[in-house]
Design a protein around this motif. Structure first.
Motif, mmCIF file in Angstrom:
data_model
loop_
_atom_site.group_PDB
_atom_site.id
_atom_site.type_symbol
_atom_site.label_atom_id
_atom_site.label_comp_id
_atom_site.label_asym_id
_atom_site.label_seq_id
_atom_site.Cartn_x
_atom_site.Cartn_y
_atom_site.Cartn_z
ATOM 1 N N ILE A 129 -22.289 -9.507 -4.353
ATOM 2 C CA ILE A 129 -21.134 -8.998 -5.108
ATOM 3 C C ILE A 129 -20.401 -10.160 -5.779
ATOM 4 O O ILE A 129 -19.965 -11.099 -5.116
ATOM 5 N N GLN A 130 -20.316 -10.069 -7.091
ATOM 6 C CA GLN A 130 -19.614 -11.129 -7.831
ATOM 7 C C GLN A 130 -18.188 -10.744 -8.212
ATOM 8 O O GLN A 130 -17.352 -11.598 -8.473
ATOM 9 N N ILE A 131 -17.956 -9.431 -8.292
ATOM 10 C CA ILE A 131 -16.627 -8.942 -8.690
ATOM 11 C C ILE A 131 -16.154 -7.938 -7.641
ATOM 12 O O ILE A 131 -16.855 -6.962 -7.359
ATOM 13 N N LEU A 132 -14.982 -8.199 -7.056
ATOM 14 C CA LEU A 132 -14.375 -7.234 -6.128
ATOM 15 C C LEU A 132 -13.061 -6.759 -6.724
ATOM 16 O O LEU A 132 -12.209 -7.578 -7.091
ATOM 17 N N VAL A 133 -12.919 -5.445 -6.822
ATOM 18 C CA VAL A 133 -11.635 -4.881 -7.261
ATOM 19 C C VAL A 133 -11.043 -4.097 -6.094
ATOM 20 O O VAL A 133 -11.586 -3.068 -5.674
ATOM 21 N N ASN A 134 -9.943 -4.619 -5.544
ATOM 22 C CA ASN A 134 -9.233 -3.955 -4.447
ATOM 23 C C ASN A 134 -8.261 -2.958 -5.057
ATOM 24 O O ASN A 134 -7.129 -3.306 -5.427
ATOM 25 N N ASN A 135 -8.729 -1.735 -5.202
ATOM 26 C CA ASN A 135 -7.912 -0.707 -5.850
ATOM 27 C C ASN A 135 -7.412 0.352 -4.871
ATOM 28 O O ASN A 135 -6.373 0.970 -5.106
ATOM 29 N N ALA A 136 -8.128 0.569 -3.763
ATOM 30 C CA ALA A 136 -7.781 1.666 -2.849
ATOM 31 C C ALA A 136 -6.332 1.533 -2.383
ATOM 32 O O ALA A 136 -5.913 0.475 -1.918
ATOM 33 N N GLY A 137 -5.585 2.600 -2.511
ATOM 34 C CA GLY A 137 -4.189 2.549 -2.094
ATOM 35 C C GLY A 137 -3.655 3.942 -1.835
ATOM 36 O O GLY A 137 -4.130 4.916 -2.410
ATOM 37 N N ILE A 138 -2.686 4.013 -0.915
ATOM 38 C CA ILE A 138 -2.079 5.307 -0.589
ATOM 39 C C ILE A 138 -0.551 5.179 -0.568
ATOM 40 O O ILE A 138 -0.023 4.070 -0.440
ATOM 41 N N THR A 139 0.110 6.313 -0.701
ATOM 42 C CA THR A 139 1.566 6.350 -0.482
ATOM 43 C C THR A 139 1.877 7.293 0.674
ATOM 44 O O THR A 139 1.164 8.282 0.889
ATOM 45 N N ARG A 140 2.910 6.965 1.414
ATOM 46 C CA ARG A 140 3.497 7.861 2.415
ATOM 47 C C ARG A 140 5.001 7.709 2.261
ATOM 48 O O ARG A 140 5.666 7.081 3.075
ATOM 49 N N ASP A 141 5.534 8.250 1.158
ATOM 50 C CA ASP A 141 6.926 7.998 0.806
ATOM 51 C C ASP A 141 7.891 8.752 1.713
ATOM 52 O O ASP A 141 7.686 9.936 2.010
ATOM 53 N N ALA A 142 8.938 8.068 2.114
ATOM 54 C CA ALA A 142 10.033 8.695 2.861
ATOM 55 C C ALA A 142 11.210 7.721 2.852
ATOM 56 O O ALA A 142 11.001 6.512 2.934
ATOM 57 N N PRO A 143 12.433 8.259 2.745
ATOM 58 C CA PRO A 143 13.585 7.366 2.928
ATOM 59 C C PRO A 143 13.445 6.679 4.285
ATOM 60 O O PRO A 143 12.906 7.273 5.226
ATOM 61 N N PHE A 144 13.932 5.463 4.392
ATOM 62 C CA PHE A 144 13.628 4.654 5.574
ATOM 63 C C PHE A 144 14.077 5.316 6.874
ATOM 64 O O PHE A 144 13.396 5.219 7.893
ATOM 65 N N HIS A 145 15.201 6.018 6.821
ATOM 66 C CA HIS A 145 15.687 6.642 8.067
ATOM 67 C C HIS A 145 14.763 7.776 8.518
ATOM 68 O O HIS A 145 14.848 8.210 9.660
ATOM 69 N N LYS A 146 13.878 8.226 7.624
ATOM 70 C CA LYS A 146 12.908 9.265 8.010
ATOM 71 C C LYS A 146 11.485 8.703 8.123
ATOM 72 O O LYS A 146 10.552 9.423 8.467
ATOM 73 N N MET A 147 11.314 7.433 7.788
ATOM 74 C CA MET A 147 9.960 6.845 7.813
ATOM 75 C C MET A 147 9.520 6.644 9.265
ATOM 76 O O MET A 147 10.281 6.100 10.074
ATOM 77 N N THR A 148 8.284 7.053 9.574
ATOM 78 C CA THR A 148 7.788 6.918 10.945
ATOM 79 C C THR A 148 6.894 5.679 11.052
ATOM 80 O O THR A 148 6.385 5.188 10.027
ATOM 81 N N PRO A 149 6.668 5.210 12.285
ATOM 82 C CA PRO A 149 5.714 4.098 12.451
ATOM 83 C C PRO A 149 4.334 4.448 11.871
ATOM 84 O O PRO A 149 3.628 3.567 11.376
#
Ligand code: CAA
Length: 241
Positions: free
Chosen positions: A76-96
């Motif tokens: 492999i000569q080219i690696l594109v790290n594209n995989a990504g997810i969101t788990r949006d929540a206001p911090f007071h509701k964000m879980t571990p």
């Protein structure tokens, strides 16, 4: 045959556009995906691009998966790290769990993938690593303490690794998209999109996946050999880093 490129999360959204752009530039492309077998099969049928299923958050899975890609297609000569997810929540509701899932995929995933191609790139004295960060890793974002931390971490990782790769002919760069017209946007409530986000984008629209793919294809090309440790922002003027 052109260079071998591996794109994580490469069968959907921005990743699919990147896979196609690299293929159009003559690369032999492999795309990873995490879960959606149907979409991946449709993508392979449409493009001829091989897809591989593993979780980038799992180091051993990355090691085994990359070994399989190398066996199938070559180093492999080219690696594109594209995989990504969101788990949006206001911090007071964000879980571990919200925190861990996002960090595991968006930040540790970048380590897991890059670490397993790095030796081969050093031996070949050539490599291109491009990681998709985000405007929200640059400026912060309401309800995204986890995501912003992961994407800012990707930028620090990239700057450090660029220094190590420089003398081995490996460039390491970031593309930081703004709000792009993909499925990820469907988690944003319509009211927030129309009243909060769109008014903040000077060009007055979301970006398109192809507009990000072209930035990646350039950074992956021979023409970009003197660019390393950089962040290319593609955000319609929303944030001027
Ligand atoms: N900016 C400012 N305020 C926001 C906001 C934002 N982006 N998103 C939500 N809010 C506000 C809402 O308008 C609402 O305000 P009011 O109470 O005055 O109506 C309040 O926050 C919602 O608070 P709640 O406690 O009710 O929130 P909730 O538990 O229902 O969670 C949410 C809702 C998850 C925050 C949801 O609104 C959301 O997903 N917002 C979008 C967050 C966002 O912008 N994420 C970026 C995704 S794009 C991406 O990640 C790709 C990329 O790289 C660019």
């Amino acid at each position: 045959m052109g260079r071998v490129a591996l794109v994580t999360g490469g069968s959907r959204g921005i990743g699919a556009a990147i896979s196609k752009a690299l293929q159009a530039d003559g690369c032999t492309v492999a795309a990873t995906y995490a879960g959606n077998d149907e979409k991946a099969a449709a993508f392979t049928a449409e493009t001829g691009i091989k897809t591989y299923k593993w979780n980038v958050g799992d180091y051993e899975a990355c090691k085994a998966g990359i070994a399989q890609v190398v066996a199938d297609l070559g180093p492999i000569q080219i690696l594109v790290n594209n995989a990504g997810i969101t788990r949006d929540a206001p911090f007071h509701k964000m879980t571990p769990e919200h925190w861990k899932e996002v960090i595991d995929t968006n930040l540790s995933g970048v380590f897991n993938m890059t670490h397993n191609v790095w030796g081969g790139m050093r031996e070949a004295k050539f490599g291109r690593v491009v990681t998709i960060s985000s405007i929200n890793g640059q400026k912060g974002q309401f309800a995204q303490a986890n995501y912003a931390a992961s994407k800012a971490g990707d930028i620090g990782f990239t700057k450090a690794l660029a220094l190590e790769g420089a003398r081995a002919g490996i460039t390491v760069n970031i593309v930081a998209p703004g709000y792009i017209n993909t499925e990820m946007m469907s988690t944003i409530p319509e009211k927030v999109m129309n009243e909060v986000i769109l008014p903040q984008i000077p060009v007055g629209r979301l970006g398109e996946a192809d507009e990000i793919a072209r930035c990646v294809a350039f950074l992956a090309s021979d023409d970009a050999g003197f660019i390393t440790g950089s962040t290319v922002s593609a955000n319609g003027g929303q944030y001027l880093a």
